[in-house]
Design an enzyme around this catalytic site. Structure first.
Site, PDB file in Angstrom:
ATOM      1  N   CYS A 194     -16.325   1.538  -0.064  1.00  0.00           N
ATOM      2  CA  CYS A 194     -15.176   0.681   0.272  1.00  0.00           C
ATOM      3  C   CYS A 194     -14.829   0.776   1.754  1.00  0.00           C
ATOM      4  CB  CYS A 194     -13.982   1.061  -0.578  1.00  0.00           C
ATOM      5  SG  CYS A 194     -13.519   2.797  -0.430  1.00  0.00           S
ATOM      6  N   GLN A 224      -9.947  -4.189  -3.931  1.00  0.00           N
ATOM      7  CA  GLN A 224     -11.250  -3.654  -3.526  1.00  0.00           C
ATOM      8  C   GLN A 224     -12.282  -3.841  -4.639  1.00  0.00           C
ATOM      9  OE1 GLN A 224     -12.103  -1.926  -0.463  1.00  0.00           O
ATOM     10  NE2 GLN A 224     -14.102  -2.415  -1.303  1.00  0.00           N
ATOM     11  N   HIS A 237      -7.034   0.530  -6.744  1.00  0.00           N
ATOM     12  CA  HIS A 237      -7.273  -0.332  -5.586  1.00  0.00           C
ATOM     13  C   HIS A 237      -7.934  -1.625  -6.121  1.00  0.00           C
ATOM     14  CE1 HIS A 237      -7.648  -1.551  -1.549  1.00  0.00           C
ATOM     15  NE2 HIS A 237      -8.511  -0.678  -1.070  1.00  0.00           N
ATOM     16  N   ARG A 247       0.890  -1.177   0.000  1.00  0.00           N
ATOM     17  CA  ARG A 247       0.000   0.000   0.000  1.00  0.00           C
ATOM     18  C   ARG A 247       0.916   1.211   0.000  1.00  0.00           C
ATOM     19  NH1 ARG A 247      -5.484   1.245   3.331  1.00  0.00           N
ATOM     20  NH2 ARG A 247      -6.150  -0.187   1.684  1.00  0.00           N
ATOM     21  N   ARG A 290     -13.568  -9.016   0.713  1.00  0.00           N
ATOM     22  CA  ARG A 290     -12.153  -8.721   0.455  1.00  0.00           C
ATOM     23  C   ARG A 290     -11.316  -9.954   0.755  1.00  0.00           C
ATOM     24  NH1 ARG A 290     -10.071  -3.582   0.774  1.00  0.00           N
ATOM     25  NH2 ARG A 290      -8.165  -4.694   0.201  1.00  0.00           N
ATOM     26  N   ASP A 343     -17.227   7.062  -2.174  1.00  0.00           N
ATOM     27  CA  ASP A 343     -16.019   6.915  -1.347  1.00  0.00           C
ATOM     28  C   ASP A 343     -15.729   8.290  -0.745  1.00  0.00           C
ATOM     29  OD1 ASP A 343     -13.651   6.027  -0.203  1.00  0.00           O
ATOM     30  OD2 ASP A 343     -12.530   5.949  -2.086  1.00  0.00           O
TER      31      ASP A 343
HETATM   32  N1  NVA Z   1      -9.967   6.492  -1.839  1.00  0.00           N
HETATM   33  C1  NVA Z   1      -9.604   6.063  -0.518  1.00  0.00           C
HETATM   34  C2  NVA Z   1      -9.815   4.592  -0.375  1.00  0.00           C
HETATM   35  C3  NVA Z   1      -9.559   4.043   0.996  1.00  0.00           C
HETATM   36  C4  NVA Z   1      -9.775   2.575   1.078  1.00  0.00           C
HETATM   37  C5  NVA Z   1      -8.165   6.436  -0.231  1.00  0.00           C
HETATM   38  O1  NVA Z   1      -7.309   6.255  -1.097  1.00  0.00           O
HETATM   39  O2  NVA Z   1      -7.897   6.937   0.867  1.00  0.00           O
HETATM   40  N1   CP Z   2     -11.363  -0.434   1.933  1.00  0.00           N
HETATM   41  C1   CP Z   2     -10.124  -0.438   2.418  1.00  0.00           C
HETATM   42  O1   CP Z   2      -9.143  -0.635   1.695  1.00  0.00           O
HETATM   43  O2   CP Z   2     -10.069  -0.238   3.757  1.00  0.00           O
HETATM   44  P1   CP Z   2      -8.731   0.026   4.601  1.00  0.00           P
HETATM   45  O3   CP Z   2      -8.173   1.337   4.153  1.00  0.00           O
HETATM   46  O4   CP Z   2      -9.181   0.023   6.030  1.00  0.00           O
HETATM   47  O5   CP Z   2      -7.766  -1.095   4.308  1.00  0.00           O
END
Ligand code: NVA
Ligand code: CP
Length: 318
Positions: free
Chosen positions: A270, A139, A136, A109, A298, A230
């Protein structure tokens, strides 16, 4: 189902279009088998190891990867890079080459999608995108799996995205474009997905028959099977808060927007969510909301991916 060739041709999952429609369909079949009964898969990843490198916070991704991998008998190591970003202490390439000597798969990540691609290019073991600024994929795959579980045939699916055209939106576009169905992306013009994402999706849609439409017209929610939103401010975008939130305010998913969508519309997110911003509590906590199914799935979809990558012999026996 009997397969004669490995489920996956791909090695890394950097974005959804790394997978073909056939590969995704096989992964979903495997995920359904696992979800129904894990006992047939006990110990299938014994002696295998996953390392997770995270530059950003996580609940769902971390827990679903860690406990999912352990459920299949594998070992997991989590390396927290929130304070010291990947590539600072040593080069990204040195990091990838070292890890390749010890582990079987890496989940990352990170802040920069380019860093992820550099890491994957230097790694000799599979690299999974656990969220980057641009995509992502885990997801989006779990989300489409969740929608299919509700009984909607993919070719009839109408998924509507409302809000910021962000990383999750990009991956959903790629998933629908690959598998078929319809996706309407409703955003302010300045937060529309980039042309490159739409170009890649066009290439896939030609084969699948998918229709991807971008608009700023909120009336386009009409007839949706699901409304997906989101957070307006993704991780790493904190400096944009005031201006962006003001522009996105009319795109809040509330009871009125759900009513305009129609009685059959589910609500998707998500997570994590900001109640009162992109969605009201009334909607996310309603019976139309399938956000916890998405979160649960997931783990099953990622486990199917891990098995297909690391034990194709077992994955083939489904
Ligand atoms: N769009 C959000 C998704 C989190 C799972 C982010 O990147 O923070
Ligand atoms: N949806 C998702 O990726 O959640 P987290 O950021 O908690 O991993």
């Amino acid at each position: 189902m009997t397969l004669t060739a490995p489920i996956l041709v791909t090695r890394d999952l950097i974005q959804v279009v790394d997978l073909s429609a056939t590969e995704i369909t096989h992964l979903f079949a495997l995920a359904s088998r696992m979800k129904a009964d894990y006992s047939a898969f006990a110990g299938s990843l014994a002696q295998r190891s996953l390392v997770m490198l995270f530059e950003k916070p996580s609940l769902r991704t971390r827990v679903s990867f860690e406990l999912g991998f352990q459920k299949l008998g594998g070992g997991v190591s989590f390396l927290d890079h929130q304070v010291s970003p990947i590539g600072v202490r040593e080069t990204v390439e040195d990091y990838a080459r070292n890890l390749s000597r010890w582990v079987d798969v890496v989940a990352i990540r990170c802040r920069s999608h380019d860093l992820l691609k550099r890491f994957a290019a230097a790694s000799s073991v599979p690299v999974i995108n656990a969220l980057s600024d641009l995509h992502h994929p885990c997801q989006a795959l779990a989300d489409i799996f969740t929608l299919l579980e509700t009984g909607i045939p993919i070719e009839q699916l109408h998924l509507v995205w409302v809000g910021d055209g962000n990383n999750v939106c990009h991956s959903l576009i790629e998933a629908v474009a690959t598998l078929g169905g319809r996706m309407t992306v409703i955003t302010p013009p300045s937060y529309r997905p980039p042309a490159e994402v739409l170009r890649v999706a066009d290439g896939r849609s030609c084969r699948s028959g998918a229709r991807i439409v971008c608009t700023d017209d909120l009336d386009a929610v009409k007839g949706a099977d699901a409304i997906y939103t989101d957070v307006w401010i993704s991780m790493g975008e904190e400096s944009q808060t005031l201006e962006k939130t003001a522009l996105l305010a009319p795109y809040q998913v509330n009871a009125e927007l759900m009513r305009r969508a129609g009685a059959n519309a589910r609500f998707m997110h998500c997570l994590p969510a900001k109640r009162g911003e992109e969605v009201t509590a009334e909607v996310i906590d309603s019976s139309a909301s399938i956000v916890l199914d998405q979160a649960e799935n997931r783990m099953h979809v990622q486990n199917a991916l891990m098995l297909a990558l690391l034990r194709p012999d077992i994955a083939l026996r489904i």
